[in-house]
Design an enzyme around this catalytic site. Structure first.
Site, PDB file in Angstrom:
ATOM      1  N   LYS A 375       0.838  -1.206   0.000  1.00 44.50           N
ATOM      2  CA  LYS A 375       0.000   0.000   0.000  1.00 44.50           C
ATOM      3  C   LYS A 375       0.873   1.257   0.000  1.00 44.50           C
ATOM      4  CE  LYS A 375      -0.273  -0.323   5.016  1.00 44.50           C
ATOM      5  NZ  LYS A 375      -1.119  -0.698   6.154  1.00 44.50           N
ATOM      6  N   TYR A 600      16.380  29.980   3.295  1.00 45.36           N
ATOM      7  CA  TYR A 600      15.237  30.743   3.786  1.00 45.36           C
ATOM      8  C   TYR A 600      15.442  31.135   5.238  1.00 45.36           C
ATOM      9  CZ  TYR A 600      12.390  29.338  -0.253  1.00 45.36           C
ATOM     10  OH  TYR A 600      11.884  29.165  -1.489  1.00 45.36           O
TER      11      TYR A 600
HETATM   12  C1  LIG Z   1      -0.369  -1.705   6.794  1.00 45.49           C
HETATM   13  C2  LIG Z   1      -0.933  -2.963   7.194  1.00 45.49           C
HETATM   14  C3  LIG Z   1      -0.120  -4.099   7.298  1.00 45.49           C
HETATM   15  C4  LIG Z   1       1.377  -4.064   7.150  1.00 45.49           C
HETATM   16  O1  LIG Z   1       1.912  -3.468   8.297  1.00 45.49           O
HETATM   17  P1  LIG Z   1       3.482  -3.536   8.624  1.00 45.49           P
HETATM   18  O2  LIG Z   1       3.558  -3.162  10.027  1.00 45.49           O
HETATM   19  O3  LIG Z   1       4.144  -2.579   7.731  1.00 45.49           O
HETATM   20  O4  LIG Z   1       3.906  -4.916   8.365  1.00 45.49           O
HETATM   21  C5  LIG Z   1      -0.723  -5.306   7.567  1.00 45.49           C
HETATM   22  N1  LIG Z   1      -2.052  -5.388   7.748  1.00 45.49           N
HETATM   23  C6  LIG Z   1      -2.868  -4.316   7.703  1.00 45.49           C
HETATM   24  C7  LIG Z   1      -4.318  -4.491   7.908  1.00 45.49           C
HETATM   25  C8  LIG Z   1      -2.339  -3.065   7.434  1.00 45.49           C
HETATM   26  O5  LIG Z   1      -3.142  -2.020   7.381  1.00 45.49           O
END
Ligand SMILES: *Cc1c(COP(=O)(O)O)cnc(C)c1O
Length: 702
Positions: A375, A600
């Site tokens: 994601k 800046y």
């Molecule tokens: C983001 C997410 C993961 C992965 O999480 P990590 O801590 O990066 O391994 C797994 N399951 C769900 C439901 C998530 O939202």
């Protein structure tokens, strides 16, 4: 990852030899009957076989999953075949004109007819037949189910049969005669994409769908039965009323069905490389060899023997085919021009990723598989490139946060399963179906609304076991009701842990409670006789701190990228390797006098004369502005170069004091320890990673 079917591959070669046979009559020096029986009847399996391979590999999956990825494959195949057809039309144009299959006096109608049904040179009918048949079958599949399409294709074949080898039998009836006259006013044969091809495409697809295994002896028996029937049919027709053409026989589909199943099981040691391309080239080029051999045949006596002639054409065609293959390989392997002036890059290390996947597999139970969480643009790592690298490591299950991320993966032709972890509007179910995504059901109401759309979709149920973010209230009655809804194909049930990243007592108790709750739900569902599908609950820290959990999948996110979320202790030490490194270019350097302000604002006033470098990366690329006064530094060949002043949107300023000789255009490493930098900006690694901007160019190193 395509699982090669060796029997099919070898038979592609054999079938192309058969096609050459059909065009050269190898047995004619021996007896015309042998040619009639073998060449014109048995060798006729070749072309239906090629149609069946297309049906098997291209339509099989499409017929169960009418979705984007499969349709894209079909479109690409149609495009390729059309191009090949156009190419060979041009290649044989002089000969087509010479033999009169194309002429300038032709009417437009006649020309279109030749193009669509007959082919402009004698063997080219195959291409329009394949293209039209494929378009027909796929269009029908969009409208009705496979069974119906299959029945339609059988009906079409039977009609075609009456216009092919059974033509003179059918001619006994006046009504039928006028019916066939009508057909033959449009096309001169029924061996076309309309009547002939669909059945064999469907037979191939049928075999792919049903995955039936018969014993080889049954298949050989069945195959021989149909073959003998076919030979008798051919003999009777030839001897009796005669045949109009001999491509279609009543018993041919039976022979093909048994033959194809047998070939799928055929184990042998002959390695045929690029069998499908080679056989296509041989198919396309063999008439050219026939023409050449014919040209020489007059002077060479042995060529008068039909066997010698046939072997010369076979050898010539395969030589030419191999050459064509080499040329096209060479063209495809032309080195791509490397972009030299990348402003800022994320460098992904394929070997580190491979290592991390293996490390994760090392600590989880053998039956548990890795689902890769990609994601948020794969935590800033470039989702599509990253997913492709993961596919090379045999990862076939991906998780994304949103439906649009899932669609983006499909559009990049990522195959395998894709789970959408977050909420999707029920009115987007059509897209879920079309792109073959698995939707999480995040509440009881969500499930009902999704079902109400009356479009069948794949789902996983998410249960809230105590994190209280998303998921169904753990009520067995509610959950089991979802399994009975007609439009939800529930393939799994999962949950998410809220505190698995900590080993503190309070956190551990919370996690244990969640795990117990999850197992309890699974147990209850099982008691109700519900096949709840695949299970998963651990994300990265679930793997690190609870590796003994034994579910179907783990959802690995941050650790795949080679990092922990924060520098806390974990139960299982994994030796992780960072997958990503951020680099950018030095684009300017200048001396600035002591007492001057830099960048800046007036926060940064130099105390001594300083060589200031400008590097082409900024907070818009994901280098948080909060790192500005926090001791952040970049590095060049092992030398550290401290940041000066505040981070700008597109640039940072650095002190080149340690390496004054560095020239403009050189690359510096801006970020390689995300854990450290996350600490500096008071957040967790996950956030620092996911901030990385889309302006970064991705570079993959081995
Ligand atoms: C983001 C997410 C993961 C992965 O999480 P990590 O801590 O990066 O391994 C797994 N399951 C769900 C439901 C998530 O939202």
């Amino acid at each position: 990852m395509v699982d090669r079917k060796k029997g099919i591959d070898l038979f592609r070669v054999i079938a192309s030899v058969m096609v050459i046979g059909i065009h050269t009559f190898p047995f004619s020096s021996l007896s015309t009957q042998a040619d009639e029986l073998l060449t014109l009847t048995v060798f006729r399996v070749a072309v239906p076989f090629f149609f069946m391979t297309t049906g098997y590999f291209l339509i099989g999956k499409l017929s169960t999953h009418f979705c984007y990825l499969e349709i894209t494959h079909v479109k690409a195949f149609l495009k390729k075949m059309s191009l090949v057809y156009a190419g060979v039309i041009l290649l044989y144009l002089p000969f087509s004109i010479l033999v009169g299959s194309i002429s300038l006096e032709m009417s437009v109608g006649e020309f279109v007819r030749t193009l669509l049904f007959e082919g402009t040179f004698y063997h080219l009918w195959y291409f329009p037949s394949l293209i039209i048949g494929l378009i027909l079958v796929v269009s029908l599949l969009k409208l009705v189910n496979f069974r119906t399409v299959f029945l339609i294709s059988i009906a079409l074949y039977l009609v075609g049969l009456g216009g092919d080898s059974w033509y003179y039998v059918i001619q006994q009836s006046e009504i039928l005669t006028s019916f066939y006259d009508m057909i033959f006013s449009v096309m001169s044969m029924t061996r076309t994409g309309l009547f002939f091809t669909p059945l064999f495409l469907c037979l191939g697809a049928l075999i792919h769908r049903e995955k039936r295994k018969f014993s080889p002896s049954l298949l050989i028996g069945g195959g021989l039965f149909f073959l003998v029937a076919l030979l008798i049919e051919s003999r009777v027709l030839h001897e009796g009323v005669g045949v109009k053409h001999d491509s279609m026989y009543l018993f041919l589909p039976g022979v093909m069905y048994c033959l194809f199943l047998l070939l799928l099981q055929w184990q042998h040691r002959i390695e045929v490389k690029q069998a499908s391309q080679l056989s296509l080239w041989v198919y396309v080029l063999h008439p050219l060899v026939i023409i050449v051999v014919h040209f020489f045949a007059k002077g060479v006596v042995v060529l008068a023997n039909s066997f010698v002639y046939f072997f010369c054409v076979v050898i010539g065609s395969f030589l030419l085919g191999k050459i064509a293959l080499k040329v096209s390989d060479y063209r495809q392997k032309r080195p791509e021009i490397k972009c030299l002036d990348k402003r800022a890059t994320r460098e992904l290390s394929e070997s580190s990723l491979r290592h991390n996947v293996a490390e994760i597999k090392r600590v989880i139970p053998a039956k548990t598989q890795v689902m890769a969480v990609v994601k948020a643009n794969a935590y800033g790592a470039d989702m599509v490139t990253y997913a492709k690298l993961l596919q090379k490591q045999s990862v076939t299950f991906f998780a994304v946060a949103t439906i649009d991320e899932g669609i983006a993966l499909r559009k990049a032709l990522i195959s395998g399963d894709i789970l959408v972890l977050g909420y999707t509007e029920p009115r987007r179910v059509k897209e879920l179906q079309y792109y073959d995504l698995i939707q999480s059901i995040v509440s009881e109401e969500h499930g009902r609304l999704l079902n109400n759309q009356k479009i069948k979709i794949r789902c996983h149920i998410q249960v809230d076991t105590g994190m209280h973010r998303l998921g169904l209230v753990p009520d067995i009655a509610d959950i089991s009701r979802l399994y009975r809804l007609p439009y939800l194909r529930i393939e799994g049930i999962y949950s998410h842990l809220g505190s698995s990243d900590s080993l503190e007592t309070e956190a551990a108790i919370r996690t244990e409670k969640q795990l117990q709750m999850y197992c309890h739900i699974l147990h209850e569902l099982k008691k109700l006789g519900i096949d709840y599908g695949i299970t998963h609950i651990q994300s990265s820290y679930g793997i690190l701190n609870y590796p003994e959990c034994s579910f179907d999948y783990v959802r690995a996110g941050v650790i795949l990228y080679g990092y922990l979320s924060h520098k806390g202790s974990v139960k299982t030490k994994l030796e992780l390797r960072p997958v990503m490194e951020i680099k950018a270019r030095l684009i300017s350097k200048r001396y600035v006098q002591a007492g001057d302000y830099v960048g800046y604002g007036t926060d940064t006033k130099l105390t001594k004369r300083t060589l200031v470098g400008v590097v082409s990366i900024g907070y818009a690329d994901g280098i948080s502005r909060s790192l500005s006064q926090a001791g952040f530094q970049v590095s060049y060949q092992g030398n550290t170069l401290p940041l000066i002043g505040s981070i700008c949107m597109d640039m940072i300023l650095i002190d080149l004091g340690n390496v004054p000789t560095i020239s403009v255009g050189e690359e510096v490493v801006v970020l390689d320890d995300f854990e450290e930098v996350a600490l500096m900006s008071h957040t967790i690694t996950n956030e620092t990673l996911s901030q990385l901007g889309r302006r970064l160019v991705t570079d993959v190193v081995k």
